[in-house]
Design a protein around this motif. Structure first.
Motif, mmCIF file in Angstrom:
data_model
loop_
_atom_site.group_PDB
_atom_site.id
_atom_site.type_symbol
_atom_site.label_atom_id
_atom_site.label_comp_id
_atom_site.label_asym_id
_atom_site.label_seq_id
_atom_site.Cartn_x
_atom_site.Cartn_y
_atom_site.Cartn_z
ATOM 1 N N TYR A 211 1.367 -1.101 -0.176
ATOM 2 C CA TYR A 211 -0.033 0.451 -0.195
ATOM 3 C C TYR A 211 0.714 1.192 -0.058
ATOM 4 O O TYR A 211 0.598 2.098 -0.638
ATOM 5 C CB TYR A 211 -0.681 -0.094 0.541
ATOM 6 N N VAL A 212 2.147 0.931 0.716
ATOM 7 C CA VAL A 212 2.514 2.608 0.706
ATOM 8 C C VAL A 212 3.090 2.682 -0.750
ATOM 9 O O VAL A 212 3.611 3.828 -1.189
ATOM 10 C CB VAL A 212 4.321 2.147 1.738
ATOM 11 N N GLU A 213 3.798 1.993 -1.054
ATOM 12 C CA GLU A 213 4.758 1.600 -2.920
ATOM 13 C C GLU A 213 3.645 1.689 -3.748
ATOM 14 O O GLU A 213 3.460 2.741 -4.443
ATOM 15 C CB GLU A 213 5.572 0.386 -2.667
ATOM 16 N N ALA A 214 1.748 1.876 -3.336
ATOM 17 C CA ALA A 214 1.058 2.342 -4.542
ATOM 18 C C ALA A 214 0.445 3.848 -4.274
ATOM 19 O O ALA A 214 0.400 4.789 -5.285
ATOM 20 C CB ALA A 214 -0.150 1.403 -4.345
ATOM 21 N N ALA A 215 0.679 4.080 -2.671
ATOM 22 C CA ALA A 215 0.470 5.512 -2.749
ATOM 23 C C ALA A 215 1.755 6.116 -3.066
ATOM 24 O O ALA A 215 1.657 7.058 -4.027
ATOM 25 C CB ALA A 215 0.870 6.073 -0.783
ATOM 26 N N LEU A 216 3.015 5.819 -3.273
ATOM 27 C CA LEU A 216 4.476 6.959 -3.797
ATOM 28 C C LEU A 216 3.922 6.444 -5.575
ATOM 29 O O LEU A 216 4.496 7.693 -6.305
ATOM 30 C CB LEU A 216 5.920 6.015 -3.492
ATOM 31 N N ASP A 217 3.018 5.916 -5.602
ATOM 32 C CA ASP A 217 3.648 5.693 -7.333
ATOM 33 C C ASP A 217 2.759 6.684 -7.490
ATOM 34 O O ASP A 217 2.754 6.987 -8.874
ATOM 35 C CB ASP A 217 2.376 4.237 -7.581
ATOM 36 N N ALA B 21 -8.487 1.586 1.664
ATOM 37 C CA ALA B 21 -8.902 1.706 -0.089
ATOM 38 C C ALA B 21 -9.207 0.711 0.414
ATOM 39 O O ALA B 21 -8.209 -0.244 0.618
ATOM 40 C CB ALA B 21 -8.622 2.168 -0.967
ATOM 41 N N ASP B 22 -9.946 -0.429 -0.832
ATOM 42 C CA ASP B 22 -9.724 -1.378 -0.762
ATOM 43 C C ASP B 22 -8.225 -2.583 -1.764
ATOM 44 O O ASP B 22 -8.558 -3.737 -1.856
ATOM 45 C CB ASP B 22 -11.648 -2.507 -1.472
ATOM 46 N N SER B 23 -7.944 -1.918 -2.248
ATOM 47 C CA SER B 23 -6.995 -2.148 -3.232
ATOM 48 C C SER B 23 -6.362 -1.186 -3.487
ATOM 49 O O SER B 23 -5.647 -0.028 -2.886
ATOM 50 C CB SER B 23 -7.512 -2.383 -5.215
ATOM 51 N N THR B 24 -4.856 -1.991 -4.556
ATOM 52 C CA THR B 24 -3.384 -0.794 -4.125
ATOM 53 C C THR B 24 -3.913 0.067 -5.682
ATOM 54 O O THR B 24 -3.600 1.114 -5.679
ATOM 55 C CB THR B 24 -2.060 -1.781 -4.729
ATOM 56 N N GLN B 25 -4.740 -0.418 -6.196
ATOM 57 C CA GLN B 25 -4.807 0.829 -7.633
ATOM 58 C C GLN B 25 -5.758 2.021 -7.062
ATOM 59 O O GLN B 25 -5.418 2.566 -7.857
ATOM 60 C CB GLN B 25 -6.154 -0.533 -8.572
ATOM 61 N N GLU B 26 -7.151 1.657 -6.103
ATOM 62 C CA GLU B 26 -7.589 2.590 -5.259
ATOM 63 C C GLU B 26 -6.583 3.701 -4.329
ATOM 64 O O GLU B 26 -6.788 4.375 -4.274
ATOM 65 C CB GLU B 26 -8.618 2.128 -5.038
ATOM 66 N N VAL B 27 -5.870 3.140 -4.161
ATOM 67 C CA VAL B 27 -4.164 3.754 -3.328
ATOM 68 C C VAL B 27 -3.866 4.199 -4.073
ATOM 69 O O VAL B 27 -3.659 5.752 -4.197
ATOM 70 C CB VAL B 27 -3.464 2.769 -2.364
ATOM 71 N N THR B 28 -3.708 4.053 -5.405
ATOM 72 C CA THR B 28 -3.000 4.973 -6.323
ATOM 73 C C THR B 28 -3.665 6.021 -7.094
ATOM 74 O O THR B 28 -3.554 7.339 -6.777
ATOM 75 C CB THR B 28 -2.139 3.853 -7.198
ATOM 76 N N ARG B 29 -5.330 5.752 -6.912
ATOM 77 C CA ARG B 29 -5.569 6.232 -7.624
ATOM 78 C C ARG B 29 -5.756 7.875 -7.229
ATOM 79 O O ARG B 29 -6.115 9.182 -6.948
ATOM 80 C CB ARG B 29 -7.487 5.939 -8.248
#
Ligand SMILES: Cc1ncc(COP(=O)(O)OP(=O)(O)O)c(N)n1
Ligand SMILES: Cc1nc(C(=O)O)sc1CCOP(=O)(O)O
Ligand SMILES: [Mg+2]
Length: 209
Positions: free
Chosen positions: A22-28, A188-196
């Motif tokens: 999740y942290v990497e998804a946010a950084l992305d 969020a429910d998914s890494t994709q949603e964290v990135t969004r």
């Protein structure tokens, strides 16, 4: 360096089992500051996780901030966030050096922010602006106070507490440079949603410079 954008804050309970993903998804998606916030006393785990986050942050050119613990920040060569009961700012500045990012919690009191500015803070944080599941007992701050602070202060202002994509826009309009978010990002429910979400928070601050 201009401190403006999303300020992601980790929560060890919320991120259990998915911490790095999740942290990497946010950084992305784009994070200006990442705060490692772990309220446990497990020093070995805190050191290990903070070291891992430092590597990750350096890959994404994001600044890492350690919550509460200036000694750990000094050990890693990163910034620190200090609340009103986390120790005085001047010794932390002396320990970390003139370039380190040091943030200060000011609740809803502009006088505390002016003092932090005099003592060498890099940014000041006001909140909580909305109900927070992460820290339900935090004292409340208002948009009017934020606007007043914007007029009086000449350093970056961070808004925290229950911030989501749905309620963030007025905070930016009233002068916030940094939006500090736990649940509104990592709930969020998914890494994709964290990135969004990270991208959308970042865009909110880009479009209103
Ligand atoms: C960016 C940011 N703002 C405020 C806080 C709260 O700090 P504090 O009052 O010391 O409370 P804890 O987070 O330590 O429980 C923060 N951590 N980050
Ligand atoms: C750590 C913290 N400090 C606050 C303050 O008002 O000082 S509110 C808060 C929690 C922020 O988490 P969330 O985005 O989930 O509300
Ligand atoms: Mg603290």
């Amino acid at each position: 360096m201009k401190l403006r954008g999303l300020y992601a804050i980790t929560d060890s309970q919320l991120l259990a089992g998915k911490f790095l993903a999740y942290v990497e998804a946010a950084l992305d998606g784009g994070v200006t500051l990442l705060q490692y916030r772990d309220k446990s006393n497990d020093e070995a785990r805190r050191l290990r996780e903070a070291q891992t986050l430092r590597e990750l942050c350096s890959r994404y050119k994001t600044q890492l901030i350690i919550n509460d613990d200036a000694e750990l920040a000094a050990r890693l060569g990163v910034g620190v966030h200090l609340g009103q009961t986390d120790g005085p700012l001047p010794p932390a500045r002396a320990l970390l050096g003139p370039k380190a990012i040091i943030g200060a919690t000011c609740h809803s009191q502009i006088e505390l922010a002016e003092q932090a500015a005099r003592e060498g803070a890099s940014y000041v944080a006001f909140g909580r602006f909305f109900n927070s599941n992460t820290k339900p007992g935090a004292p409340a701050a208002t948009l009017q106070m934020l606007a007043d602070a914007r007029k009086r202060l000449h350093l970056p202002i961070c808004a925290i507490g229950g911030v989501t994509l749905e309620n963030a826009e007025p905070l930016v309009a009233h002068g916030a440079d940094l939006l500090a978010v736990v649940h509104g990002l990592f709930g969020a429910d998914s890494t994709q949603e964290v990135t969004r979400r990270a991208r959308a928070f970042s865009d909110l601050l880009k479009s209103s410079v």
